[in-house]
Design a protein around this motif. Structure first.
Motif, PDB file in Angstrom:
ATOM      1  N   HIS A  89     -10.682   1.704  -3.053  1.00  0.00           N
ATOM      2  CA  HIS A  89      -9.467   0.971  -3.388  1.00  0.00           C
ATOM      3  C   HIS A  89      -9.341  -0.174  -2.386  1.00  0.00           C
ATOM      4  O   HIS A  89      -9.239   0.072  -1.181  1.00  0.00           O
ATOM      5  N   ARG A  90      -9.365  -1.392  -2.875  1.00  0.00           N
ATOM      6  CA  ARG A  90      -9.339  -2.556  -1.987  1.00  0.00           C
ATOM      7  C   ARG A  90      -7.891  -3.001  -1.798  1.00  0.00           C
ATOM      8  O   ARG A  90      -7.210  -3.384  -2.745  1.00  0.00           O
ATOM      9  N   ILE A  91      -7.447  -2.969  -0.543  1.00  0.00           N
ATOM     10  CA  ILE A  91      -6.057  -3.269  -0.204  1.00  0.00           C
ATOM     11  C   ILE A  91      -6.007  -4.599   0.540  1.00  0.00           C
ATOM     12  O   ILE A  91      -6.676  -4.768   1.566  1.00  0.00           O
ATOM     13  N   PRO A  92      -5.231  -5.554   0.046  1.00  0.00           N
ATOM     14  CA  PRO A  92      -5.241  -6.886   0.659  1.00  0.00           C
ATOM     15  C   PRO A  92      -4.703  -6.876   2.093  1.00  0.00           C
ATOM     16  O   PRO A  92      -3.875  -6.053   2.473  1.00  0.00           O
ATOM     17  N   VAL A  93      -5.213  -7.853   2.861  1.00  0.00           N
ATOM     18  CA  VAL A  93      -4.792  -8.085   4.246  1.00  0.00           C
ATOM     19  C   VAL A  93      -4.075  -9.424   4.304  1.00  0.00           C
ATOM     20  O   VAL A  93      -4.522 -10.410   3.698  1.00  0.00           O
ATOM     21  N   ASP A  94      -2.951  -9.473   5.018  1.00  0.00           N
ATOM     22  CA  ASP A  94      -2.285 -10.747   5.256  1.00  0.00           C
ATOM     23  C   ASP A  94      -2.187 -10.983   6.766  1.00  0.00           C
ATOM     24  O   ASP A  94      -2.930 -10.354   7.536  1.00  0.00           O
ATOM     25  N   ASP A  95      -1.291 -11.849   7.197  1.00  0.00           N
ATOM     26  CA  ASP A  95      -1.245 -12.191   8.611  1.00  0.00           C
ATOM     27  C   ASP A  95      -0.663 -11.089   9.492  1.00  0.00           C
ATOM     28  O   ASP A  95      -0.612 -11.224  10.716  1.00  0.00           O
ATOM     29  N   LYS A  96      -0.250  -9.969   8.888  1.00  0.00           N
ATOM     30  CA  LYS A  96       0.219  -8.815   9.654  1.00  0.00           C
ATOM     31  C   LYS A  96      -0.707  -7.612   9.507  1.00  0.00           C
ATOM     32  O   LYS A  96      -0.392  -6.517   9.966  1.00  0.00           O
ATOM     33  N   GLY A  97      -1.842  -7.813   8.850  1.00  0.00           N
ATOM     34  CA  GLY A  97      -2.784  -6.724   8.664  1.00  0.00           C
ATOM     35  C   GLY A  97      -2.742  -6.148   7.271  1.00  0.00           C
ATOM     36  O   GLY A  97      -2.267  -6.790   6.316  1.00  0.00           O
ATOM     37  N   ILE A  98      -3.210  -4.927   7.128  1.00  0.00           N
ATOM     38  CA  ILE A  98      -3.304  -4.317   5.805  1.00  0.00           C
ATOM     39  C   ILE A  98      -1.919  -4.162   5.183  1.00  0.00           C
ATOM     40  O   ILE A  98      -0.939  -3.839   5.858  1.00  0.00           O
ATOM     41  N   ARG A  99      -1.836  -4.415   3.886  1.00  0.00           N
ATOM     42  CA  ARG A  99      -0.568  -4.331   3.149  1.00  0.00           C
ATOM     43  C   ARG A  99      -0.305  -2.856   2.807  1.00  0.00           C
ATOM     44  O   ARG A  99      -0.811  -2.328   1.814  1.00  0.00           O
ATOM     45  N   VAL A 100       0.492  -2.196   3.631  1.00  0.00           N
ATOM     46  CA  VAL A 100       0.756  -0.774   3.418  1.00  0.00           C
ATOM     47  C   VAL A 100       1.521  -0.545   2.123  1.00  0.00           C
ATOM     48  O   VAL A 100       1.363   0.497   1.465  1.00  0.00           O
ATOM     49  N   ASP A 101       2.338  -1.509   1.711  1.00  0.00           N
ATOM     50  CA  ASP A 101       3.037  -1.359   0.441  1.00  0.00           C
ATOM     51  C   ASP A 101       2.057  -1.273  -0.721  1.00  0.00           C
ATOM     52  O   ASP A 101       2.250  -0.490  -1.663  1.00  0.00           O
ATOM     53  N   ALA A 102       0.979  -2.055  -0.640  1.00  0.00           N
ATOM     54  CA  ALA A 102      -0.042  -1.979  -1.695  1.00  0.00           C
ATOM     55  C   ALA A 102      -0.838  -0.680  -1.582  1.00  0.00           C
ATOM     56  O   ALA A 102      -1.251  -0.100  -2.593  1.00  0.00           O
ATOM     57  N   LEU A 103      -1.052  -0.213  -0.355  1.00  0.00           N
ATOM     58  CA  LEU A 103      -1.761   1.050  -0.160  1.00  0.00           C
ATOM     59  C   LEU A 103      -0.990   2.209  -0.781  1.00  0.00           C
ATOM     60  O   LEU A 103      -1.582   3.138  -1.349  1.00  0.00           O
ATOM     61  N   SER A 104       0.323   2.151  -0.701  1.00  0.00           N
ATOM     62  CA  SER A 104       1.146   3.253  -1.193  1.00  0.00           C
ATOM     63  C   SER A 104       1.018   3.467  -2.693  1.00  0.00           C
ATOM     64  O   SER A 104       1.315   4.552  -3.201  1.00  0.00           O
ATOM     65  N   THR A 105       0.572   2.448  -3.401  1.00  0.00           N
ATOM     66  CA  THR A 105       0.415   2.581  -4.854  1.00  0.00           C
ATOM     67  C   THR A 105      -0.978   3.063  -5.239  1.00  0.00           C
ATOM     68  O   THR A 105      -1.240   3.307  -6.422  1.00  0.00           O
ATOM     69  N   ALA A 106      -1.883   3.181  -4.258  1.00  0.00           N
ATOM     70  CA  ALA A 106      -3.253   3.602  -4.551  1.00  0.00           C
ATOM     71  C   ALA A 106      -3.337   5.128  -4.568  1.00  0.00           C
ATOM     72  O   ALA A 106      -2.693   5.814  -3.764  1.00  0.00           O
ATOM     73  N   ASP A 107      -4.151   5.647  -5.454  1.00  0.00           N
ATOM     74  CA  ASP A 107      -4.331   7.096  -5.573  1.00  0.00           C
ATOM     75  C   ASP A 107      -5.437   7.535  -4.625  1.00  0.00           C
ATOM     76  O   ASP A 107      -6.581   7.753  -5.016  1.00  0.00           O
TER      77      ASP A 107
END
Length: 457
Positions: free
Chosen positions: A216-234
């Motif tokens: 599951h590829r989770i995007p990174v922004d200027d604060k690091g990994i997007r935990v909100d996007a991680l939370s939707t991954a199974d």
């Protein structure tokens, strides 16, 4: 009288060469095509002139020109030789093949191998070998040499704020084996997928995928990994480079760290923290390892590859209690444990302070090299924006929007410059860029590389 050919150092070049440019061209072609290998000693100017039937001054002028271009070098008492820097083929494919020679190899991930502390390592090896018992020379503990695990626990606690007892540490054969062991143990214990950062290193992704795990590829922004996007991954596992994200270089924001650990507790998940180059920092204070905040859910990984050399094949895992036994057993089945002699030498280098001294020296070295690269980029291509410059061994150059970074990288490769595109590290490209390692290249060569890149672009 016939010439005494037995006194000559022969060099086969086409006959009929009459002028300096012809001799110069044939020598240059022989180097570029690989017929004259690095280190090959050439005939003296007198000998080659006699062989070709030209004036000695013709050969002398050709040698001088090729020395100036970097194809040859001349040292008093050693004659004229082909320089190693020019061992490249006549044409270059549009790929970044790491096995081929390059005029400028700017791929990320390599430290200054010439700075390896040979004397210190040799002394550490001698001291460690003297102290080893006969029993120590038998089959090793698959968890690692006990004195090294103690030194690593002390070092990581002091330098990276890792909360570890020696029994939590497992010595592995480099970071690649660490990822492989964790991947197989996760798969065997019911995990079917792992989340990874986007962009991230393709090597780790390939390794995890090879063990049957979906990514599951989770995007990174200027604060690091997007935990909100991680939370939707199974998924119940994630691989992160929290201290210095690869390749973008951002530090995982404290709020994101807390959110990531909350996610791990809620799902009883595993966070694999790859601390691949966190000791190298220049313009910012150290950031402690995330593992200290929750040792029960974070598997911490590091290695000697970025501080000493990849050739040592030494790394370590600091594992939660629920993973340690399975990882050690998997390590035992793989290779019966890593070699004791290198482990003992590293333990001695850590104990004696040699590891810290080497790190202090290389920080200064790498900072000077980074500054040379950035200064030249600012001068030559101010439209290229450096990203992630405060730490590590590489920098990302963000290119103007609309640039095809793969096409640009291929053009540079054809000129002998290995400058990997950012797109190679991303499943879905974010912005065009080049990922340039600077630690293994001297300041002068970095400046020349940037100058040539500017000319080609």
């Amino acid at each position: 009288m016939a010439a005494n050919w037995t006194t000559f150092r022969e060099l086969l070049l086409p006959g009929g060469l009459t002028g300096r440019r012809a001799v110069e061209s044939e020598l240059r072609r022989a180097v570029r095509e690989g017929r004259l290998k690095p280190g090959t000693r050439l005939p003296s100017s007198r000998d080659l002139a006699d062989q070709l039937g030209v004036a000695r001054g013709t050969v002398t002028s050709a040698y001088t020109q090729l020395i100036g271009e970097g194809y040859l070098e001349a040292k008093r008492g050693s004659g004229t030789t082909v320089t190693a820097a020019c061992d490249w083929p006549n044409t270059f494919p549009a790929t970044t093949d790491q096995s081929r020679p390059w005029r400028y190899d700017l791929r990320p991930g390599l430290p200054a191998l010439s700075a390896f502390p040979r004397d210190g390592w040799l002394q550490a090896t001698r001291t460690a070998l003297t102290a080893l018992t006969a029993d120590d020379l038998g089959y090793p503990d698959p968890a690692g040499f006990a004195p090294l695990r103690k030194e690593l626990a002390d070092y990581l606690g002091r330098v990276r704020a890792v909360a570890a007892h020696p029994s939590d540490v497992v010595v592995v054969s480099g970071a690649a084996q660490g990822i492989s062991l964790l991947g197989r143990v996760l798969r065997a214990t019911g995990h079917t997928s792992v989340a990874i950062e986007e962009p991230s290193h393709y090597g780790a992704a390939d390794m995890l995928r090879s063990h049957g795990l979906t990514l599951h590829r989770i995007p990174v922004d200027d604060k690091g990994i997007r935990v909100d996007a991680l939370s939707t991954a199974d998924t119940r596992a994630v691989l992160v480079t929290a201290a210095h994200q690869f390749p973008l270089g951002v530090v995982l924001h404290p709020d994101r760290r807390r959110a990531l650990l909350d996610w791990a507790r809620e799902r009883d998940a595993v966070v694999i923290e790859d601390d691949y180059d966190a000791e190298h920092r220049y313009d910012r204070p150290a950031t402690g390892a995330m593992q200290a905040l929750d040792p029960g859910h974070v598997a911490y990984q590091g290695s000697t590859s970025k501080v000493l050399a990849p050739a040592l094949r030494l790394g370590w895992l600091v594992l939660p209690p629920g993973l340690r036994e399975a990882v050690v057993e998997r390590k035992r089945l793989d290779d019966l444990g890593s070699g004791t002699l290198h482990q003992a030498a590293l333990a001695q280098l850590l104990r004696s302070g040699g590891y810290d001294r080497h790190l202090r020296r290389t920080r200064q070295l790498y900072r000077a090299r980074r500054d040379a690269l950035l200064d030249e980029v600012t001068r030559v291509r101010p439209d290229w924006t450096p990203i992630g410059v405060a730490a590590g061994l590489h920098v990302v150059l963000r290119l103007p929007d609309g640039t095809d970074d793969r096409d640009l990288s291929a053009r540079l490769a054809r000129a002998g410059i290995n400058a990997p595109p950012l797109s190679d590290y991303a499943h879905e490209p974010t912005f065009p860029g080049l990922v340039l390692g600077y630690a293994a290249t001297t300041p002068d060569r970095l400046r020349r590389a940037v100058q040539e890149m500017g000319e080609l672009c």
